[in-house]
Design a protein around this motif. Sequence first.
Motif, PDB file in Angstrom:
ATOM      1  N   ARG A   1    -123.196 -27.831 -44.914  1.00  0.00           N
ATOM      2  CA  ARG A   1    -123.226 -29.150 -45.548  1.00  0.00           C
ATOM      3  C   ARG A   1    -122.117 -29.266 -46.579  1.00  0.00           C
ATOM      4  O   ARG A   1    -121.655 -28.266 -47.131  1.00  0.00           O
ATOM      5  N   GLN A   2    -121.735 -30.490 -46.813  1.00  0.00           N
ATOM      6  CA  GLN A   2    -120.683 -30.802 -47.791  1.00  0.00           C
ATOM      7  C   GLN A   2    -120.909 -30.062 -49.118  1.00  0.00           C
ATOM      8  O   GLN A   2    -121.999 -30.103 -49.671  1.00  0.00           O
ATOM      9  N   GLY A   3    -119.882 -29.364 -49.591  1.00  0.00           N
ATOM     10  CA  GLY A   3    -119.950 -28.746 -50.908  1.00  0.00           C
ATOM     11  C   GLY A   3    -120.553 -27.354 -50.933  1.00  0.00           C
ATOM     12  O   GLY A   3    -120.556 -26.711 -51.983  1.00  0.00           O
ATOM     13  N   GLU A   4    -121.071 -26.873 -49.804  1.00  0.00           N
ATOM     14  CA  GLU A   4    -121.732 -25.576 -49.789  1.00  0.00           C
ATOM     15  C   GLU A   4    -120.760 -24.422 -49.607  1.00  0.00           C
ATOM     16  O   GLU A   4    -119.643 -24.602 -49.119  1.00  0.00           O
ATOM     17  N   VAL A   5    -121.236 -23.225 -49.978  1.00  0.00           N
ATOM     18  CA  VAL A   5    -120.657 -21.999 -49.433  1.00  0.00           C
ATOM     19  C   VAL A   5    -121.731 -21.419 -48.534  1.00  0.00           C
ATOM     20  O   VAL A   5    -122.835 -21.125 -48.988  1.00  0.00           O
ATOM     21  N   VAL A   6    -121.407 -21.334 -47.222  1.00  0.00           N
ATOM     22  CA  VAL A   6    -122.357 -20.755 -46.282  1.00  0.00           C
ATOM     23  C   VAL A   6    -121.746 -19.461 -45.785  1.00  0.00           C
ATOM     24  O   VAL A   6    -120.551 -19.405 -45.505  1.00  0.00           O
ATOM     25  N   THR A   7    -122.563 -18.416 -45.701  1.00  0.00           N
ATOM     26  CA  THR A   7    -122.013 -17.168 -45.187  1.00  0.00           C
ATOM     27  C   THR A   7    -122.693 -16.754 -43.903  1.00  0.00           C
ATOM     28  O   THR A   7    -123.876 -17.048 -43.679  1.00  0.00           O
ATOM     29  N   LEU A   8    -121.897 -16.124 -43.061  1.00  0.00           N
ATOM     30  CA  LEU A   8    -122.385 -15.619 -41.789  1.00  0.00           C
ATOM     31  C   LEU A   8    -122.180 -14.117 -41.861  1.00  0.00           C
ATOM     32  O   LEU A   8    -121.039 -13.661 -41.903  1.00  0.00           O
ATOM     33  N   ILE A   9    -123.299 -13.360 -41.968  1.00  0.00           N
ATOM     34  CA  ILE A   9    -123.134 -11.914 -42.083  1.00  0.00           C
ATOM     35  C   ILE A   9    -123.609 -11.232 -40.817  1.00  0.00           C
ATOM     36  O   ILE A   9    -124.348 -11.804 -40.016  1.00  0.00           O
ATOM     37  N   GLY A  10    -123.172 -10.016 -40.628  1.00  0.00           N
ATOM     38  CA  GLY A  10    -123.530  -9.276 -39.434  1.00  0.00           C
ATOM     39  C   GLY A  10    -122.600  -8.099 -39.265  1.00  0.00           C
ATOM     40  O   GLY A  10    -121.601  -7.986 -39.951  1.00  0.00           O
ATOM     41  N   CYS A  11    -122.966  -7.208 -38.319  1.00  0.00           N
ATOM     42  CA  CYS A  11    -122.173  -5.999 -38.122  1.00  0.00           C
ATOM     43  C   CYS A  11    -120.944  -6.305 -37.295  1.00  0.00           C
ATOM     44  O   CYS A  11    -120.740  -7.402 -36.799  1.00  0.00           O
ATOM     45  N   ASN A  12    -120.148  -5.267 -37.108  1.00  0.00           N
ATOM     46  CA  ASN A  12    -119.032  -5.298 -36.190  1.00  0.00           C
ATOM     47  C   ASN A  12    -119.501  -5.712 -34.810  1.00  0.00           C
ATOM     48  O   ASN A  12    -120.482  -5.195 -34.316  1.00  0.00           O
ATOM     49  N   GLY A  13    -118.804  -6.684 -34.204  1.00  0.00           N
ATOM     50  CA  GLY A  13    -119.139  -7.039 -32.828  1.00  0.00           C
ATOM     51  C   GLY A  13    -120.330  -7.966 -32.704  1.00  0.00           C
ATOM     52  O   GLY A  13    -120.809  -8.211 -31.610  1.00  0.00           O
ATOM     53  N   ALA A  14    -120.810  -8.493 -33.824  1.00  0.00           N
ATOM     54  CA  ALA A  14    -121.963  -9.395 -33.752  1.00  0.00           C
ATOM     55  C   ALA A  14    -121.559 -10.773 -33.251  1.00  0.00           C
ATOM     56  O   ALA A  14    -122.400 -11.532 -32.772  1.00  0.00           O
ATOM     57  N   GLY A  15    -120.254 -11.082 -33.335  1.00  0.00           N
ATOM     58  CA  GLY A  15    -119.788 -12.398 -32.886  1.00  0.00           C
ATOM     59  C   GLY A  15    -119.373 -13.316 -34.023  1.00  0.00           C
ATOM     60  O   GLY A  15    -119.214 -14.510 -33.817  1.00  0.00           O
ATOM     61  N   LYS A  16    -119.177 -12.741 -35.219  1.00  0.00           N
ATOM     62  CA  LYS A  16    -118.832 -13.584 -36.376  1.00  0.00           C
ATOM     63  C   LYS A  16    -117.459 -14.231 -36.209  1.00  0.00           C
ATOM     64  O   LYS A  16    -117.307 -15.451 -36.344  1.00  0.00           O
TER      65      LYS A  16
ATOM     66  N   GLU B   1    -126.734 -11.230 -35.090  1.00  0.00           N
ATOM     67  CA  GLU B   1    -126.864  -9.917 -34.449  1.00  0.00           C
ATOM     68  C   GLU B   1    -126.589 -10.059 -32.967  1.00  0.00           C
ATOM     69  O   GLU B   1    -127.254 -10.841 -32.288  1.00  0.00           O
ATOM     70  N   VAL B   2    -125.650  -9.321 -32.465  1.00  0.00           N
ATOM     71  CA  VAL B   2    -125.177  -9.399 -31.078  1.00  0.00           C
ATOM     72  C   VAL B   2    -125.319 -10.789 -30.452  1.00  0.00           C
ATOM     73  O   VAL B   2    -125.965 -10.973 -29.425  1.00  0.00           O
ATOM     74  N   GLY B   3    -124.660 -11.741 -31.068  1.00  0.00           N
ATOM     75  CA  GLY B   3    -124.551 -13.058 -30.473  1.00  0.00           C
ATOM     76  C   GLY B   3    -125.736 -13.970 -30.666  1.00  0.00           C
ATOM     77  O   GLY B   3    -125.809 -15.031 -30.053  1.00  0.00           O
ATOM     78  N   VAL B   4    -126.686 -13.565 -31.517  1.00  0.00           N
ATOM     79  CA  VAL B   4    -127.871 -14.388 -31.751  1.00  0.00           C
ATOM     80  C   VAL B   4    -128.088 -14.499 -33.257  1.00  0.00           C
ATOM     81  O   VAL B   4    -127.904 -13.528 -33.985  1.00  0.00           O
ATOM     82  N   ILE B   5    -128.482 -15.704 -33.712  1.00  0.00           N
ATOM     83  CA  ILE B   5    -128.817 -15.850 -35.126  1.00  0.00           C
ATOM     84  C   ILE B   5    -130.210 -15.258 -35.343  1.00  0.00           C
ATOM     85  O   ILE B   5    -131.194 -15.748 -34.776  1.00  0.00           O
ATOM     86  N   LYS B   6    -130.287 -14.221 -36.163  1.00  0.00           N
ATOM     87  CA  LYS B   6    -131.563 -13.539 -36.352  1.00  0.00           C
ATOM     88  C   LYS B   6    -132.357 -14.133 -37.510  1.00  0.00           C
ATOM     89  O   LYS B   6    -133.571 -14.241 -37.470  1.00  0.00           O
ATOM     90  N   MET B   7    -131.628 -14.477 -38.579  1.00  0.00           N
ATOM     91  CA  MET B   7    -132.310 -15.023 -39.762  1.00  0.00           C
ATOM     92  C   MET B   7    -131.438 -16.073 -40.379  1.00  0.00           C
ATOM     93  O   MET B   7    -130.220 -16.057 -40.205  1.00  0.00           O
ATOM     94  N   GLN B   8    -132.050 -16.962 -41.140  1.00  0.00           N
ATOM     95  CA  GLN B   8    -131.257 -17.920 -41.892  1.00  0.00           C
ATOM     96  C   GLN B   8    -132.054 -18.382 -43.094  1.00  0.00           C
ATOM     97  O   GLN B   8    -133.284 -18.278 -43.107  1.00  0.00           O
ATOM     98  N   GLY B   9    -131.365 -18.878 -44.103  1.00  0.00           N
ATOM     99  CA  GLY B   9    -132.066 -19.373 -45.269  1.00  0.00           C
ATOM    100  C   GLY B   9    -131.188 -19.304 -46.502  1.00  0.00           C
ATOM    101  O   GLY B   9    -130.018 -18.919 -46.411  1.00  0.00           O
ATOM    102  N   PRO B  10    -131.751 -19.689 -47.665  1.00  0.00           N
ATOM    103  CA  PRO B  10    -130.992 -19.589 -48.912  1.00  0.00           C
ATOM    104  C   PRO B  10    -130.543 -18.146 -49.138  1.00  0.00           C
ATOM    105  O   PRO B  10    -131.291 -17.209 -48.857  1.00  0.00           O
ATOM    106  N   ALA B  11    -129.318 -17.983 -49.640  1.00  0.00           N
ATOM    107  CA  ALA B  11    -128.734 -16.658 -49.761  1.00  0.00           C
ATOM    108  C   ALA B  11    -129.588 -15.735 -50.613  1.00  0.00           C
ATOM    109  O   ALA B  11    -129.796 -14.568 -50.270  1.00  0.00           O
ATOM    110  N   ALA B  12    -130.123 -16.274 -51.706  1.00  0.00           N
ATOM    111  CA  ALA B  12    -130.909 -15.430 -52.606  1.00  0.00           C
ATOM    112  C   ALA B  12    -132.162 -14.908 -51.906  1.00  0.00           C
ATOM    113  O   ALA B  12    -132.554 -13.754 -52.070  1.00  0.00           O
ATOM    114  N   GLU B  13    -132.771 -15.784 -51.096  1.00  0.00           N
ATOM    115  CA  GLU B  13    -133.974 -15.385 -50.367  1.00  0.00           C
ATOM    116  C   GLU B  13    -133.686 -14.263 -49.382  1.00  0.00           C
ATOM    117  O   GLU B  13    -134.426 -13.285 -49.291  1.00  0.00           O
TER     118      GLU B  13
END
Lengths: 235, 392
Positions: free
Chosen positions: A25-40, A208-220
């Motif tokens: 969303r506008q104004g956010e910092v969103v991060t996509l984390i994961g291991c090597n080869g996860a598809g980031k 994780e290997v091409g699938v979103i496993k979790m999502q939510g507020p970063a602190a959570e």
Amino acid sequence: MLLVKDLVVSYGAVKALHGISLEVRQGEVVTLIGCNGAGKSTTLRAISGLIRARAGTVEFEGKPIHRTAPHEIVRLGIAQSPEGRGIFANMTVEENLELGAYTRSDPEAIASDREWALSLFPRLRERFRQNAGTLSGGEQQMLAIARALLTKPRLLLLDEPSLGLAPQVVQTIFKIIRDINAAGTTILLVEQNAHMALKVAHRAYVLEVGVIKMQGPAAELAASDEVRKAYLGMH
Amino acid sequence: MLEKFLQTLMDGLAVGSLYALIALGYTMVYGILKFINFAHSDIFVLGAWLSYSMAIMAGLSMQSAVPVAPWIFAALGAVTVLAAVMQAWDRAGYDRVPAAWRGRLPTPGLGGTLTIVSLWGWSSVGLAFAARMIATGAAESSAWRTVAGGVILLAAMSTCGLIGFCVERTAYKPLRKAPRLNVLITAIGVSLLLQNLGQLDWMFGTRPQGMPRLLPDVTLAQFAGSETVPPVKLHLIDVVGAGTAVVLMVALDILVFRTKLGRAMRAVSYNDRNAALMGIPVDKVISFTFVLGAALAAAAGFLYAQKYPGLGQTASATWVLLGLKAFIAAVVGGIGNIRGAMLGGLLIGSAEMFARAYQSPSVADIYVFGILIVVLLFKPTGILGTNAQEKV
């Protein structure tokens, strides 16, 4: 602002992304984390149009862009600082920055944006006429981000800005990422360094290997057991 | 002794600058797409033959002027009609077709390209006609003959640029993501196609022809000389030839190293994916590079035909050897390096001419290939080449 829906990407017969969905969303910092080869990185490449999605859609500010050419996507307002920095080592820092402003034609606006980028990264000012190939890893990363900023993006995609950098330099880069966001640029950050990424981000996705496993507020997410075990190295 | 040396040096630089012009096309395409465009030397041959055809058409030879081949108009007319149809398709047709059929139908975008091709073709024909009008308007004046020659040079450059554009779009672009060997084999195929097309009766035919002189045969200066030693002669044609080549090379150098477009070309050459992330239209830059290389080769073809007016048929071995030497010049200078190609051309040309003058014309090529072997042994990247690391 950015809406990715059921994105499938494959390299030949190998599927790298199995239909992922995410939103920035506008104004956010969103991060996509994961291991090597996860598809980031694949996700970022698909958003920038460097690889074509097998299925699914990418929308930017309400317009579908998954069939748009990469150089047109830059003009729409999405810049990427790619994996491995992708600087042009055969050119000077100055020329690299000028390439960042390739799509723009107003010299005054470009000059003031360049001043801003150089004030974020004073080291680049010292190296201004130096060949970009002679810069240190951290300086090259700064150049890659500064160059992306010169396209005047509304959405900035950062691919592993901390990769291979000394901890102190990582601190500096993440502080600047915050500053860039505070100045009004939305950011999608891809990181292996989950610890730092979850600190700057508002929201996060775990891939994780091409699938979103979790999502939510970063602190959570940072507080959840699963993330702490798998990505933050805590037991 | 000094006379012979100077004369040879001048000849070497004159021929070398032509090699350099051709070598630039090899090196630019290699720099961007990392493959050797074997069809490049055939563009040079077409440049020479097109110059000849246009000079004949303009009535600049002792032979009477021939009418323009009607098939050129037929072909251009067909492209123009097709362009209009495709434009209409792009604007209105595509969106109205059910989505399920779209995969089998041409996607929008072709109309614009075809429009460019047809406009470009017509303006090349227009230039050729301008040359004809200038030539008929001032039949006997040598100055006007030269002006007509200049217009023919431009027309040949423009036509070959168009041919280069079409070759890249139809033969190489579909293979952008294919292994490099496939593209290389395709390039050899295009080369054979161009050579053999040129031999057809409705193209240039199989008989050798004589290029009419468009520059007066003037000796600008003459040094020394005695009863036993021939004098050193500075011919107008050599000065104009080398001068045109140098002007074009300086212009290219400024374009590549001082302009925004040139910076984009260098960026694409370094890494096309990251160049696209800067908003650089990579395909357009690649097309432009081909056009530029082809236009320079055409200029070399024109100048070569002025210096050596006997043109062999397009598939003749002489042409192949010339193209090969230009390629060697590019490799010796450092393939992918623009200034290297210029240096390599001058070096190869001089070596050839010195061997011809001081030993025998039949061994000249030994020295040319000898230089190649020595350079490859001691500096495999070429004189000015840098070792580009393959990045993952």
